[in-house]
Design a protein around this motif. Structure first.
Motif, short mmCIF file in Angstrom:
data_model
loop_
_atom_site.label_atom_id
_atom_site.label_comp_id
_atom_site.label_asym_id
_atom_site.label_seq_id
_atom_site.Cartn_x
_atom_site.Cartn_y
_atom_site.Cartn_z
N ALA A 397 0.95 -1.09 0.00
CA ALA A 397 -0.08 -0.02 0.01
C ALA A 397 0.89 1.21 0.03
CB ALA A 397 -0.87 -0.18 1.06
N PRO A 398 1.34 1.53 -1.08
CA PRO A 398 2.42 2.77 -1.15
C PRO A 398 1.82 4.14 -1.37
CG PRO A 398 2.27 1.69 -3.34
CD PRO A 398 1.27 1.02 -2.36
N ALA A 399 0.58 4.19 -1.10
CA ALA A 399 -0.22 5.55 -1.46
C ALA A 399 0.03 6.30 0.08
CB ALA A 399 -1.55 5.30 -1.69
N PRO A 400 0.56 7.48 0.04
CA PRO A 400 0.87 8.47 1.08
C PRO A 400 -0.43 8.48 2.18
CG PRO A 400 1.73 9.42 -1.03
CD PRO A 400 0.93 8.24 -1.12
N GLU A 401 -1.81 8.23 1.83
CA GLU A 401 -2.71 8.48 2.49
C GLU A 401 -2.91 7.15 3.18
OE1 GLU A 401 -4.19 8.20 -1.73
OE2 GLU A 401 -2.72 9.22 -0.59
N ALA A 402 -2.41 6.05 2.76
CA ALA A 402 -2.58 4.72 3.56
C ALA A 402 -1.95 4.61 4.84
CB ALA A 402 -1.90 3.55 2.50
N VAL A 403 -1.02 5.44 5.14
CA VAL A 403 -0.37 5.73 6.40
C VAL A 403 -0.93 6.29 7.45
CG1 VAL A 403 1.84 6.21 7.53
CG2 VAL A 403 1.69 5.26 5.39
N GLU A 404 -1.77 7.17 6.74
CA GLU A 404 -2.60 8.31 7.83
C GLU A 404 -3.72 7.31 8.21
OE1 GLU A 404 -2.10 12.79 6.27
OE2 GLU A 404 -2.84 11.18 4.64
N ALA A 405 -4.39 6.63 7.27
CA ALA A 405 -5.53 5.65 7.56
C ALA A 405 -5.27 4.69 8.61
CB ALA A 405 -6.19 5.33 6.02
N PHE A 406 -4.09 4.17 8.43
CA PHE A 406 -3.67 2.89 9.39
C PHE A 406 -3.44 3.75 10.64
CE2 PHE A 406 -0.07 1.63 11.71
CZ PHE A 406 -0.25 0.15 11.78
N LEU A 407 -2.88 4.86 10.88
CA LEU A 407 -2.71 5.75 12.19
C LEU A 407 -4.01 5.91 12.98
CD1 LEU A 407 0.49 7.72 11.78
CD2 LEU A 407 0.25 5.36 13.06
#
Length: 453
Positions: A397-407
């Motif tokens: 999941a390389p999309a930058p927003e994926a990390v924000e969603a995870f956190l």
């Protein structure tokens, strides 16, 4: 169209930010571009600069200006108050990023194996530094009952600890120290501070400027015993080949031959005294026993069998820092580092795919802040070589927003670079009524609130 190279950097101190800078200056930043996320367990960035540099050293804190310019870049994001591995694991990082660089620092004290080290009144320098630098995860008070204090070690951390103990609270008030530290130092009873080194003046690891700064205080009388000024062939060779060592030795020589003045707090710099035992009564420090040493011709020393007992009520060990072990990464217990080759993490003889280290976690807590630049450049060069040759793993999941969603899904209350600007403004606002540049906010919750986390 190829997507940008996604890199996670764990640790937003100088080492991590220099790695980000090296990525931004690389050819990859032009094509296909780079996208960098820094993860920091503290709510604020800058690591050692914020929580390891003494508050009366604004010159070193000026490095923050250069680090700011890196974090201001649009390709870089900060996720503060995110703890590895509790908030995000290695496998989870690899699911979002092409590569992960660990640039965590060192917060613990290296052990000193002498009797009495566990007595009440025996402290690690790192813990004291964390207290006076307003680290949110340490107690808010510090016992400063001792009138005579020993500091073991002849590096810059030892000088910082000795200077903070010897200065008055009012001398330090114009700095960023928080109210609890000012109140603690106001109650400090130390009148004598003794710094002990087992080798000679030519082997001291002080920076010349840091050493000379000791003498600038109107309250500190720096005293060096003329008998401690001694050199052998190895020491002379060190002075000839090392300009800094020569400058340090000259400063100590000048102090040894001058008359002792009237400044109220005495700071003694002792050489050729090897700590042998911390003496105790009823579980408390009551003294320090040292063995006199002598040079052996090579610049090293040997014991003479002559011991001295010093009247001391507390002892601070400044014999080096130790990095914290990182779960899921290989670990060298002896050096307190992650095994690597050129910044590539090595496990079972091979490169742990897409995983890198830089800074103190790679080479140990040695060298000045500037030394981390070369480290970062080498690590990043090897990461980019692996990328060019297709050796990096493909994130799910390389999309930058994926990390924000995870956190968000994990309910991690994280801070951002914009949040740092808000915290920065809040600290400056606290200092303004007193004519101070800032007053550091200590409590983690208060930092998060001020950051708008």
């Amino acid at each position: 169209m190829p997507r940008p190279l996604r890199v996670a950097i764990v640790g937003a101190g100088p080492a991590g930010i220099y790695a980000a800078d090296a990525l931004l200056k690389s050819e990859a930043a032009v094509e296909p571009g780079v996208s960098i996320d820094l993860f920091e367990r503290m709510p604020a960035p800058f690591g050692l600069i914020r929580y390891g540099v003494a508050p009366d050293h604004p010159r070193i804190k000026g490095i923050i200006t250069a680090l700011h310019q890196v974090l201001d870049k649009p390709q870089v994001r900060l996720f503060g108050n995110v703890d590895y591995p509790n908030d995000i694991s290695l496998d989870e990082l690899h699911s979002f990023y092409d590569a992960v660089i660990f640039s965590t620092g060192a917060t613990a004290d290296r052990a000193l194996a002498i009797p009495g080290v566990d007595l009440d009144g025996s402290y690690g320098a790192a813990d004291f530094v964390s207290w006076y630098d307003g680290h949110p995860d340490v107690p808010r008070t510090w016992p400063l009952e001792a009138e005579k204090v020993a500091v073991l070690g002849v590096g810059n951390v030892a000088l910082d600890v000795a200077r903070i103990l010897a200065k008055t609270a009012d001398e330090l008030l114009p700095t960023e120290i928080p109210a609890n530290v000012y109140d603690g130092l106001k109650a400090n009873k130390a009148l004598e501070v003794h710094v002990f080194g087992r080798r000679g003046p030519a082997q001291a690891k002080f920076s010349p400027m840091e050493l000379r700064e000791l003498d600038h205080s109107p309250n500190i009388e720096v005293i060096v015993n003329p008998e401690d000024i001694d050199y052998d062939e190895g020491s002379i060779a060190t002075r000839r080949g090392n300009k800094q060592a020569d400058m340090v030795a000259k400063t100590l020589e000048n102090w040894a031959i001058r008359d002792i003045g009237e400044r109220p707090h005495k700071l003694f710099l002792h050489f050729f005294e090897s700590p042998a035992e911390i003496l105790g009564e009823d579980g408390k420090v009551v003294g320090l026993r040292t063995e006199r040493t002598e040079l052996d011709g090579t610049g090293n020393v040997k014991g003479t069998g002559n011991f001295t007992d010093w009247d001391i009520q507390s002892v601070y060990r400044a014999v080096g820092y130790l990095s914290d072990e990182l779960p899921k990464l290989p670990w060298d217990v002896e050096s307190g580092t992650v095994p690597d080759e050129g910044g590539r993490v090595i496990e079972a003889g091979g490169h742990l795919q897409s995983t890198y280290v830089t800074g103190w976690i790679r080479r140990g807590p040695v060298g000045l802040i500037g030394h981390t630049k070369g480290d970062a450049n080498e690590t990043v060069a090897n990461l980019l070589a692996d990328h060019a040759e297709g050796r990096l793993s493909e994130p799910a999941a390389p999309a930058p927003e994926a990390v924000e969603a995870f956190l968000a899904e994990r309910s991690v209350r994280y801070t951002t670079w914009e949040g740092w600007h808000r915290l920065d403004a809040a600290e400056k606002a606290l200092g303004e009524p007193q004519g101070r540049e800032r007053v550091k906010i200590v409590e983690r919750e208060d930092m998060l609130d001020a950051s708008g986390a």
